[in-house]
Scaffold this motif. Structure first.
Motif, PDB file in Angstrom:
ATOM      1  N   TYR A 248       0.913  -1.054   0.113  1.00 27.12           N
ATOM      2  CA  TYR A 248      -0.517  -0.261   0.286  1.00 27.12           C
ATOM      3  C   TYR A 248       0.958   1.108   0.374  1.00 27.12           C
ATOM      4  CZ  TYR A 248      -4.406  -2.059  -0.547  1.00 27.12           C
ATOM      5  OH  TYR A 248      -5.402  -3.365  -0.580  1.00 27.12           O
TER       6      TYR A 248
ATOM      7  N   THR B 188      -0.989   4.779 -11.539  1.00 33.26           N
ATOM      8  CA  THR B 188      -1.041   3.144 -11.511  1.00 33.26           C
ATOM      9  C   THR B 188       0.257   2.645 -11.908  1.00 33.26           C
ATOM     10  OG1 THR B 188      -3.416   3.158 -11.529  1.00 33.26           O
ATOM     11  CG2 THR B 188      -2.041   1.428 -11.280  1.00 33.26           C
TER      12      THR B 188
ATOM     13  N   MET C 163     -11.354   4.277  -6.354  1.00 31.18           N
ATOM     14  CA  MET C 163     -10.290   3.976  -5.121  1.00 31.18           C
ATOM     15  C   MET C 163     -10.290   2.035  -5.362  1.00 31.18           C
ATOM     16  SD  MET C 163      -9.054   5.323  -1.665  1.00 31.18           S
ATOM     17  CE  MET C 163     -10.166   4.558  -1.179  1.00 31.18           C
TER      18      MET C 163
ATOM     19  N   ARG D  40      -0.079   3.743  -3.199  1.00 30.71           N
ATOM     20  CA  ARG D  40      -0.904   4.932  -2.448  1.00 30.71           C
ATOM     21  C   ARG D  40      -0.966   6.465  -3.369  1.00 30.71           C
ATOM     22  NH1 ARG D  40       3.225   7.566   1.979  1.00 30.71           N
ATOM     23  NH2 ARG D  40       5.330   6.953   1.231  1.00 30.71           N
TER      24      ARG D  40
ATOM     25  N   ASN E 210      -7.573   0.042  -6.873  1.00 29.45           N
ATOM     26  CA  ASN E 210      -6.938  -0.620  -6.241  1.00 29.45           C
ATOM     27  C   ASN E 210      -6.823  -2.654  -7.155  1.00 29.45           C
ATOM     28  OD1 ASN E 210      -6.136  -2.106  -3.181  1.00 29.45           O
ATOM     29  ND2 ASN E 210      -7.583  -2.020  -2.736  1.00 29.45           N
TER      30      ASN E 210
ATOM     31  N   LEU F 126      -3.434   5.534  -5.534  1.00 24.49           N
ATOM     32  CA  LEU F 126      -5.261   5.837  -4.512  1.00 24.49           C
ATOM     33  C   LEU F 126      -5.917   6.863  -4.253  1.00 24.49           C
ATOM     34  CD1 LEU F 126      -4.560   2.914  -1.672  1.00 24.49           C
ATOM     35  CD2 LEU F 126      -6.074   2.605  -4.392  1.00 24.49           C
TER      36      LEU F 126
END
Ligand code: ASP
Length: 413
Positions: free
Chosen positions: A259, A282, A392, A263, A396, A266
């Motif tokens: 994560y 991404t 988001m 981040r 993810n 996100l």
């Protein structure tokens, strides 16, 4: 004094945006100074999203073509394909199933006074899309003139042509090695541009979040508070509990590191409400921070940004049952099964742009005879923040997918 890291800058930008947004809405966005600040936020936000979109089509085209051509080199293409589709469809189905279970337990909308939405019902201008229209529309986007597709930012058409190109490069092998080299070099060029765009991410995020917070009407949310709470709760649970557990059990990945690595993506997804616009970020996070194979990511991520949308699929099912509750209609098991399949199809067909899920929701509603126009009119005013959250979760899901697929394909290569 040394400049803070990009992550700290993004954090400061996001926080600054939220605080500025709250301040603007307190002052009143029609006050002269506030409206000027909002205008500046809009300008910056638009430029930032335009920059992401500018790079999107070249990135998708080159990354898919290069990804496929290079995957052949380590004989993994067949496996990547199958695993990608398996992961995408199973996690989306899981998301819709969870959405249906939760909405049946909490029953948001039951007994709610629908009159409060009367004004918005008249205001709906959203495009109506029935199932046959949807299929015709979707099919017509698959095989198209690639130049037109790219010029119009049509991602599906671009992906399909890039897949063809990647496969021909494999078939022709050495005969086209210069083209493969050229595409690989183009890819390096595009990634450098992405890295430059990332530098203004903090300002872009600040402007987008400032505008988002300033222009929401909290009263509207409280009027459908239970629905909003159920949507946010179950979407976040799926995205940040269920999917990470799957990732951990399948690959043993350190979730904290994972994560920390994604981040930026996100935050960008949340601020832009667009999986497609977020794709360059991404991709950078996945390949640069997490060191996932660029050929695997180059195939899995662009495809995911268009067809893998767990947050959207889940939302379509939740919204449909919410509308049924509002209308006092009890959907039986067969109808809920219809919603289940339609929500999956609708999410696959929704492009990765803001509120795309709203357009495809129409066909889910109509599949079980619910009043789509009134429903959309009622859901649109509260969609922006919910869209931010589901986008988001969509991003993810794509990121987790690329990690899992990378794990299984690298292990056996
Ligand atoms: N905004 C979403 C995305 O880009 C799609 C949607 O649910 O509206 O992933």
């Amino acid at each position: 004094m040394t400049k803070p890291s990009l992550n700290i800058q993004i954090f400061i930008g996001a926080l600054g945006g939220v605080i500025a947004g709250i301040f603007l809405s307190r002052v009143g966005i029609d006050q002269p100074v506030a409206s000027q600040v909002l205008y500046i936020f809009e300008l910056i936000g638009n430029v930032f999203v335009s920059l992401l979109k500018m790079i999107l089509v070249p990135l998708v085209f080159v990354s898919i073509a290069v990804g496929i051509a290079n995957l052949r080199a380590h004989a993994q293409m067949g496996k990547v394909w199958k695993l990608t589709l398996l992961y995408y469809f199973s996690t989306t189905a899981l998301a819709v199933f969870a959405g249906l279970v939760v909405v049946n337990i909490f029953k948001p909308g039951l007994g709610l006074e629908i009159d409060i939405f009367k004004n918005t019902i008249e205001a709906s201008t959203i495009q109506q899309l029935t199932l046959p229209q949807f299929f015709a529309n979707f099919l017509s986007q698959i095989f198209v003139n690639p130049v037109a597709a790219m010029a119009n930012g049509q991602i599906i058409g671009t992906i399909v042509f890039a897949i063809f190109l990647g496969i021909t490069l494999i078939v022709l092998g050495d005969k086209t090695k210069n083209t493969t080299i050229m595409l690989n070099e183009s890819f390096e060029i595009i990634m450098l541009m992405v890295a430059w765009i990332m530098k203004i991410l903090p300002i872009g995020v600040m402007a987008l979040l400032g505008e988002l917070v300033a222009t929401q009407d909290p009263a509207l949310f409280f009027s459908v508070g239970k629905y909003v709470a159920v949507v946010i709760g179950v979407t976040l649970f799926h995205g940040f509990v269920v999917l990470p557990c799957i990732l951990f059990f399948l690959t043993g990945t350190n979730l904290l590191k994972f994560y920390l690595g994604i981040r930026q993506a996100l935050i960008t997804a949340f601020s832009t409400s667009s999986s497609s616009a977020t794709l360059p970020v991404t991709y950078e996070c996945i390949t640069d921070n997490l060191k996932i194979d660029k050929d695997v990511a180059g195939f899995v991520l662009p495809l995911g940004a268009t067809i893998n949308m767990d947050g959207t699929a889940m939302y379509e099912a939740l919204a449909c049952l919410f509308v049924a509750n509002l209308a006092g209609i009890d959907l039986n098991i067969i109808q809920q099964l219809t919603v289940f399949f339609m929500a999956i199809i609708a999410s696959v067909g929704a492009p990765g742009i803001p509120s795309a899920g709203m357009v495809t929701l129409v066909m889910v509603l109509e599949s079980v005879g619910l009043p789509s126009k009134a429903a959309i009119a009622l859901l649109i005013p509260i969609d922006r923040p919910l869209d931010a959250i589901r986008t988001m979760v969509n991003v993810n899901g794509d990121s987790i997918g690329s990690k899992i697929i990378d794990h299984y394909t690298q292990e056996s290569s």
